[in-house]
Write an enzyme that holds these catalytic residues in place. Structure first.
Site, mmCIF file in Angstrom:
data_model
loop_
_atom_site.group_PDB
_atom_site.id
_atom_site.type_symbol
_atom_site.label_atom_id
_atom_site.label_comp_id
_atom_site.label_asym_id
_atom_site.label_seq_id
_atom_site.Cartn_x
_atom_site.Cartn_y
_atom_site.Cartn_z
ATOM 1 N N GLN A 1 -0.868 10.481 15.462
ATOM 2 C CA GLN A 1 -0.556 9.397 15.676
ATOM 3 C C GLN A 1 0.185 8.613 14.522
ATOM 4 O O GLN A 1 -0.511 8.906 13.357
ATOM 5 C CB GLN A 1 -1.538 8.375 16.061
ATOM 6 C CG GLN A 1 -1.233 6.971 16.805
ATOM 7 C CD GLN A 1 -2.313 6.398 17.723
ATOM 8 O OE1 GLN A 1 -3.472 6.965 18.263
ATOM 9 N NE2 GLN A 1 -2.278 4.976 17.728
ATOM 10 N N SER B 1 -5.769 14.907 14.371
ATOM 11 C CA SER B 1 -6.503 14.130 15.433
ATOM 12 C C SER B 1 -5.867 14.482 16.796
ATOM 13 O O SER B 1 -6.197 15.622 17.432
ATOM 14 C CB SER B 1 -6.120 12.973 14.931
ATOM 15 O OG SER B 1 -6.730 11.776 15.708
ATOM 16 N N LEU B 2 -4.879 13.387 17.163
ATOM 17 C CA LEU B 2 -4.177 13.599 18.514
ATOM 18 C C LEU B 2 -3.395 15.075 18.543
ATOM 19 O O LEU B 2 -3.577 15.492 19.775
ATOM 20 C CB LEU B 2 -3.061 12.612 18.520
ATOM 21 C CG LEU B 2 -1.943 12.828 19.714
ATOM 22 C CD1 LEU B 2 -2.677 12.825 21.124
ATOM 23 C CD2 LEU B 2 -0.941 11.834 19.311
ATOM 24 N N ARG C 1 -7.296 8.646 26.545
ATOM 25 C CA ARG C 1 -7.658 8.427 25.391
ATOM 26 C C ARG C 1 -7.162 7.362 24.326
ATOM 27 O O ARG C 1 -8.100 6.603 23.681
ATOM 28 C CB ARG C 1 -7.369 9.796 24.361
ATOM 29 C CG ARG C 1 -7.826 9.782 23.080
ATOM 30 C CD ARG C 1 -7.666 11.246 22.561
ATOM 31 N NE ARG C 1 -8.348 11.550 21.218
ATOM 32 C CZ ARG C 1 -7.490 11.541 19.959
ATOM 33 N NH1 ARG C 1 -6.345 10.981 19.942
ATOM 34 N NH2 ARG C 1 -8.019 11.754 18.789
ATOM 35 N N HIS D 1 -11.730 7.059 14.404
ATOM 36 C CA HIS D 1 -12.536 8.236 13.904
ATOM 37 C C HIS D 1 -13.812 7.592 13.058
ATOM 38 O O HIS D 1 -13.943 7.806 11.842
ATOM 39 C CB HIS D 1 -11.920 9.088 12.933
ATOM 40 C CG HIS D 1 -10.562 9.841 13.880
ATOM 41 N ND1 HIS D 1 -11.220 10.634 14.642
ATOM 42 C CD2 HIS D 1 -9.186 9.748 13.648
ATOM 43 C CE1 HIS D 1 -9.888 11.264 15.459
ATOM 44 N NE2 HIS D 1 -8.974 10.828 14.635
ATOM 45 N N GLN E 1 -14.567 14.264 18.506
ATOM 46 C CA GLN E 1 -13.509 13.892 17.577
ATOM 47 C C GLN E 1 -12.998 12.559 17.378
ATOM 48 O O GLN E 1 -12.647 11.991 16.425
ATOM 49 C CB GLN E 1 -12.210 14.967 18.005
ATOM 50 C CG GLN E 1 -11.076 14.860 17.020
ATOM 51 C CD GLN E 1 -9.841 14.883 18.005
ATOM 52 O OE1 GLN E 1 -9.540 13.822 18.456
ATOM 53 N NE2 GLN E 1 -8.965 15.632 17.267
#
Length: 311
Positions: free
Chosen positions: A11, A91-92, A116, A200, A249
């Site tokens: 992202q 991440s994503l 999400r 996170h 995550q």
């Protein structure tokens, strides 16, 4: 013979018009945008190609549009005969890595990341959380700064991106305090980031629980190529571990630098960043300048990458 890794954007890399050149030139890319529209129930192509930056910045739009554009670019590369030995995503981007490995269907992946994004955004009211980039400090110093700042609220490392660049996340007052401490420790910069939620960190545990419910209905498959997960900076052991790692995550640190070092240790010397932007290539240069890194986001970068890979 060295190995090749596919890396997928996270992202923040989104941009209006991303992927349009590829969609205009390759049917497999154009069909990817159509598949996403069908899965999500709205015109993804129109949102990305004709929309505005503000709409794309809404997290539940950002996540599926980046995954869609990244998969479109991936399919073009695959059509050109390019294969990887391992996949990883920031991440994503870990979802795109699983789509690339064959462990997750694209249609399931885009629907999941839309949810999400929604759950991550909704979990913490606007203004309560914050994230900050700390430049020029060691991992140990940043962790120590977070520990001290935690007396004022939640504050922890969110992204270990590369040497000297770490992102922290948590409650606003604690993150601001962490920035002060980091500067006292000699950080070149420690500044709040323009983000909509504190990603996170433990404030997002609830979002992970909601995501777990969504994952219950998703069928996963054996990985065709290994995938490195952000949570452990190591290989996902089997398809049975994927769901738990994706849930964890959401509220765990992204161990990107260690993930890259794990791939290097296994003989990867060529990294291809797939998706919008060149952020991951930038991180890679800070980790090890001797490695080959190229990216695919438009026709020019595709041609350059194919030239490099076919040498």
């Amino acid at each position: 013979m060295g190995k090749t890794a596919f890396m997928f954007a996270g992202q923040g890399a989104q941009a209006v018009g991303m992927g349009k050149e590829l969609a205009d030139n390759f049917d497999c890319a154009a069909k990817t945008f159509d598949e996403a529209s069908e899965a999500l129930g709205f015109d993804v192509k129109d949102m990305i190609f004709n929309g505005d930056a503000e709409t794309l910045m809404i997290t539940e739009n950002t996540q599926p549009t980046i995954v869609t554009m990244s998969v479109a670019a991936l399919r073009v590369l695959e059509e050109k005969g390019v294969k990887a030995d391992v996949a990883a995503g920031l991440s994503l981007g870990e979802y795109t890595a699983h789509i690339a490995s064959g462990s997750m269907k694209f249609s399931d992946g885009v629907k999941l990341v839309k949810k999400r994004g929604k759950y991550m955004q909704e979990e913490v009211p606007i203004g309560v959380g914050a994230m900050a980039a700390v430049i020029g400090l060691s991992q140990e110093d940043v962790i120590e700064a977070c520990n001290v700042a935690s007396q004022m609220g939640v504050c922890s490392p969110a992204n270990f991106n590369c040497p000297g660049q770490i992102v922290v996340s948590g409650e606003k007052a604690a993150v601001e305090k962490c920035c002060e401490i980091a500067k006292e420790k000699g950080a070149k910069r420690a500044m709040l980031m323009p983000v909509s939620a504190p990603f996170h960190c433990e404030l997002l545990v609830g979002a992970g629980k909601k995501l777990a419910k969504e994952l219950e209905d998703v069928v996963l498959y054996d990985m065709g190529i290994p995938v490195i997960t952000n949570v452990t900076a190591d290989y996902v052991p089997s398809k049975d571990d994927i769901k738990d790692l994706l849930v964890r995550q959401v509220s765990s640190s992204v161990r990107w630098e260690d993930s890259v070092r794990r791939m290097i240790a296994d003989g990867v010397d060529t990294f291809v960043e797939i998706g919008p932007g060149k952020t991951l290539c930038g991180f890679l240069r800070r980790i090890d300048k001797s490695l080959t890194c190229c990216n695919v986001e438009d026709m020019a970068s595709l041609e350059k990458t194919l030239e490099i890979l076919n040498k």
